[in-house]
Motif scaffolding. Structure first.
Motif, PDB file in Angstrom:
ATOM      1  N   ALA A   1      43.181   4.864   9.431  1.00 41.72           N
ATOM      2  CA  ALA A   1      42.870   4.847   7.997  1.00 41.72           C
ATOM      3  C   ALA A   1      42.543   6.253   7.491  1.00 41.72           C
ATOM      4  CB  ALA A   1      41.693   3.908   7.740  1.00 41.72           C
ATOM      5  N   ARG A   2      41.858   7.034   8.306  1.00 43.79           N
ATOM      6  CA  ARG A   2      41.482   8.389   7.886  1.00 43.79           C
ATOM      7  C   ARG A   2      42.709   9.294   7.812  1.00 43.79           C
ATOM      8  NH1 ARG A   2      39.427  12.799  11.079  1.00 43.79           N
ATOM      9  NH2 ARG A   2      39.378  11.378  12.854  1.00 43.79           N
ATOM     10  N   HIS A   3      43.590   9.195   8.762  1.00 43.52           N
ATOM     11  CA  HIS A   3      44.749  10.071   8.768  1.00 43.52           C
ATOM     12  C   HIS A   3      45.837   9.603   7.802  1.00 43.52           C
ATOM     13  CE1 HIS A   3      42.807  11.639  12.370  1.00 43.52           C
ATOM     14  NE2 HIS A   3      43.604  12.704  12.255  1.00 43.52           N
ATOM     15  N   ARG A   4      45.755   8.398   7.374  1.00 44.03           N
ATOM     16  CA  ARG A   4      46.678   7.915   6.353  1.00 44.03           C
ATOM     17  C   ARG A   4      46.063   8.020   4.960  1.00 44.03           C
ATOM     18  NH1 ARG A   4      48.367   2.319   9.508  1.00 44.03           N
ATOM     19  NH2 ARG A   4      49.714   3.286  11.093  1.00 44.03           N
ATOM     20  N   GLU A   5      44.825   8.506   4.945  1.00 42.47           N
ATOM     21  CA  GLU A   5      44.094   8.666   3.678  1.00 42.47           C
ATOM     22  C   GLU A   5      44.035   7.360   2.907  1.00 42.47           C
ATOM     23  OE1 GLU A   5      45.783  11.873   1.530  1.00 42.47           O
ATOM     24  OE2 GLU A   5      45.186  13.405   3.003  1.00 42.47           O
ATOM     25  N   GLU A   6      43.721   6.304   3.621  1.00 42.66           N
ATOM     26  CA  GLU A   6      43.585   4.996   2.985  1.00 42.66           C
ATOM     27  C   GLU A   6      42.217   4.903   2.307  1.00 42.66           C
ATOM     28  OE1 GLU A   6      44.256   2.086   5.955  1.00 42.66           O
ATOM     29  OE2 GLU A   6      46.381   2.599   6.254  1.00 42.66           O
ATOM     30  N   PRO A   7      42.104   4.139   1.249  1.00 40.40           N
ATOM     31  CA  PRO A   7      40.837   4.077   0.506  1.00 40.40           C
ATOM     32  C   PRO A   7      39.694   3.448   1.309  1.00 40.40           C
ATOM     33  CG  PRO A   7      42.458   2.539  -0.392  1.00 40.40           C
ATOM     34  CD  PRO A   7      43.172   3.379   0.586  1.00 40.40           C
ATOM     35  N   GLY A   8      39.990   2.632   2.277  1.00 38.78           N
ATOM     36  CA  GLY A   8      38.925   1.978   3.033  1.00 38.78           C
ATOM     37  C   GLY A   8      38.497   2.732   4.268  1.00 38.78           C
ATOM     38  N   ALA A   9      38.850   4.000   4.368  1.00 34.66           N
ATOM     39  CA  ALA A   9      38.536   4.774   5.569  1.00 34.66           C
ATOM     40  C   ALA A   9      37.028   4.927   5.775  1.00 34.66           C
ATOM     41  CB  ALA A   9      39.208   6.146   5.499  1.00 34.66           C
ATOM     42  N   GLU A  10      36.298   5.134   4.689  1.00 35.14           N
ATOM     43  CA  GLU A  10      34.851   5.337   4.815  1.00 35.14           C
ATOM     44  C   GLU A  10      34.162   4.058   5.314  1.00 35.14           C
ATOM     45  OE1 GLU A  10      31.142   7.027   4.865  1.00 35.14           O
ATOM     46  OE2 GLU A  10      33.139   7.942   4.799  1.00 35.14           O
ATOM     47  N   ALA A  11      34.597   2.924   4.784  1.00 34.64           N
ATOM     48  CA  ALA A  11      34.017   1.657   5.237  1.00 34.64           C
ATOM     49  C   ALA A  11      34.320   1.419   6.713  1.00 34.64           C
ATOM     50  CB  ALA A  11      34.552   0.501   4.393  1.00 34.64           C
ATOM     51  N   LEU A  12      35.520   1.781   7.130  1.00 32.48           N
ATOM     52  CA  LEU A  12      35.881   1.629   8.539  1.00 32.48           C
ATOM     53  C   LEU A  12      35.085   2.589   9.418  1.00 32.48           C
ATOM     54  CD1 LEU A  12      39.749   1.174   8.236  1.00 32.48           C
ATOM     55  CD2 LEU A  12      38.050  -0.568   8.827  1.00 32.48           C
ATOM     56  N   ARG A  13      34.750   3.755   8.896  1.00 28.82           N
ATOM     57  CA  ARG A  13      33.924   4.696   9.655  1.00 28.82           C
ATOM     58  C   ARG A  13      32.542   4.113   9.897  1.00 28.82           C
ATOM     59  NH1 ARG A  13      29.912   7.954   9.217  1.00 28.82           N
ATOM     60  NH2 ARG A  13      29.623   7.391   7.028  1.00 28.82           N
ATOM     61  N   ARG A  14      31.982   3.514   8.842  1.00 28.15           N
ATOM     62  CA  ARG A  14      30.663   2.881   8.995  1.00 28.15           C
ATOM     63  C   ARG A  14      30.731   1.696   9.954  1.00 28.15           C
ATOM     64  NH1 ARG A  14      30.466   3.856   3.301  1.00 28.15           N
ATOM     65  NH2 ARG A  14      31.042   1.693   2.908  1.00 28.15           N
ATOM     66  N   GLU A  15      31.825   0.961   9.901  1.00 29.72           N
ATOM     67  CA  GLU A  15      31.982  -0.180  10.814  1.00 29.72           C
ATOM     68  C   GLU A  15      32.083   0.305  12.263  1.00 29.72           C
ATOM     69  OE1 GLU A  15      32.601  -4.063  12.343  1.00 29.72           O
ATOM     70  OE2 GLU A  15      31.571  -3.180  10.628  1.00 29.72           O
ATOM     71  N   ALA A  16      32.804   1.410  12.463  1.00 29.88           N
ATOM     72  CA  ALA A  16      32.910   1.964  13.810  1.00 29.88           C
ATOM     73  C   ALA A  16      31.547   2.436  14.315  1.00 29.88           C
ATOM     74  CB  ALA A  16      33.915   3.118  13.828  1.00 29.88           C
ATOM     75  N   ALA A  17      30.763   3.026  13.433  1.00 29.19           N
ATOM     76  CA  ALA A  17      29.417   3.457  13.819  1.00 29.19           C
ATOM     77  C   ALA A  17      28.540   2.257  14.184  1.00 29.19           C
ATOM     78  CB  ALA A  17      28.786   4.263  12.688  1.00 29.19           C
ATOM     79  N   ARG A  18      28.687   1.175  13.438  1.00 27.16           N
ATOM     80  CA  ARG A  18      27.923  -0.037  13.741  1.00 27.16           C
ATOM     81  C   ARG A  18      28.330  -0.618  15.102  1.00 27.16           C
ATOM     82  NH1 ARG A  18      28.173  -5.325  13.881  1.00 27.16           N
ATOM     83  NH2 ARG A  18      30.419  -5.306  13.469  1.00 27.16           N
ATOM     84  N   LEU A  19      29.622  -0.620  15.352  1.00 25.21           N
ATOM     85  CA  LEU A  19      30.104  -1.142  16.626  1.00 25.21           C
ATOM     86  C   LEU A  19      29.643  -0.273  17.801  1.00 25.21           C
ATOM     87  CD1 LEU A  19      33.735  -2.157  15.590  1.00 25.21           C
ATOM     88  CD2 LEU A  19      31.805  -3.682  16.071  1.00 25.21           C
ATOM     89  N   ARG A  20      29.529   1.032  17.554  1.00 29.25           N
ATOM     90  CA  ARG A  20      29.014   1.899  18.613  1.00 29.25           C
ATOM     91  C   ARG A  20      27.554   1.587  18.915  1.00 29.25           C
ATOM     92  NH1 ARG A  20      26.387   6.390  20.220  1.00 29.25           N
ATOM     93  NH2 ARG A  20      27.501   7.737  21.739  1.00 29.25           N
ATOM     94  N   ALA A  21      26.774   1.324  17.895  1.00 32.50           N
ATOM     95  CA  ALA A  21      25.367   0.971  18.101  1.00 32.50           C
ATOM     96  C   ALA A  21      25.242  -0.334  18.893  1.00 32.50           C
ATOM     97  CB  ALA A  21      24.658   0.849  16.750  1.00 32.50           C
TER      98      ALA A  21
END
Length: 199
Positions: free
Chosen positions: A111-131
């Protein structure tokens, strides 16, 4: 016979001494024999009672020992089974959390490299999954003293972290493959710490 008179002794009458029929008398050891027999009988009765009591006490003691041993064995089996279940739950939860974190990292990277609008939400989701994965890792480490297993889990988490650092799809391929293999390696190592699962 005197003067033609015959004196006959009455049948069964008194003898010349004038005494009546003689009765049997006990010998000098008669009373002692009776006392000895009575004492021997009492000793035998007491000995029989003592043997019965000792047998009962010994039987109760042996029963207690066997019951205690069986209870300890059952407790050990239950404790081992409880530990096995806890380890299975913790190890599998950590492995599953790592898999979810990998997926979250991939979703965020694309999502980040495709510059999709939901990239930030996916970043937060990835951080949550890491926790979640980090918490699962700590829980798994509490159930074993294996430094090797702990290192394998931390390596899998770190390899997944590196996926986000790739700049191109070519660079992503290596951490993506390494993180997947690290999860499999962790599961294989964890199997050796689950009673009844090694082999």
């Amino acid at each position: 016979m005197a003067g033609g008179i015959y004196w006959a002794r009455p049948h069964g009458g008194a003898g010349p001494s004038g005494g009546g029929p003689k009765r049997g008398r006990r010998g000098p050891g008669g009373c002692a024999g009776v006392r000895d027999g009575w004492f021997a009988g009492r000793v035998e009765a007491v000995a029989t009672s003592l043997v019965a009591v000792l047998g009962t006490v010994l039987g109760a003691a042996l029963t207690h020992v066997f019951q205690r041993r069986n209870a300890l064995r059952a407790e050990a089996v239950a404790r081992e089974e409880r530990l096995r279940q806890e380890r299975v739950a913790a190890f599998s939860s950590f492995a599953g959390a790592l898999a979810d974190y990998r997926r979250g990292q991939l979703d965020h990277w694309y999502a980040r490299h495709r510059e999709e609008p939901g990239a930030e939400a996916l970043r937060r989701e990835a951080a949550r999954l890491r926790a979640v994965a980090l918490e699962a890792m700590f829980r798994a480490e509490l159930l074993t003293e294996s430094e090797e297993l702990a290192a394998a889990g931390r390596r899998a988490l770190k390899d997944t972290d590196r996926m986000d650092l790739a700049r191109t799809r070519e660079e992503l391929a290596e951490p993506r493959t390494r993180s997947r293999e690290a999860v499999y390696t962790y599961v294989a190592a964890a199997r050796g710490w689950v009673p009844g699962a090694a082999g």
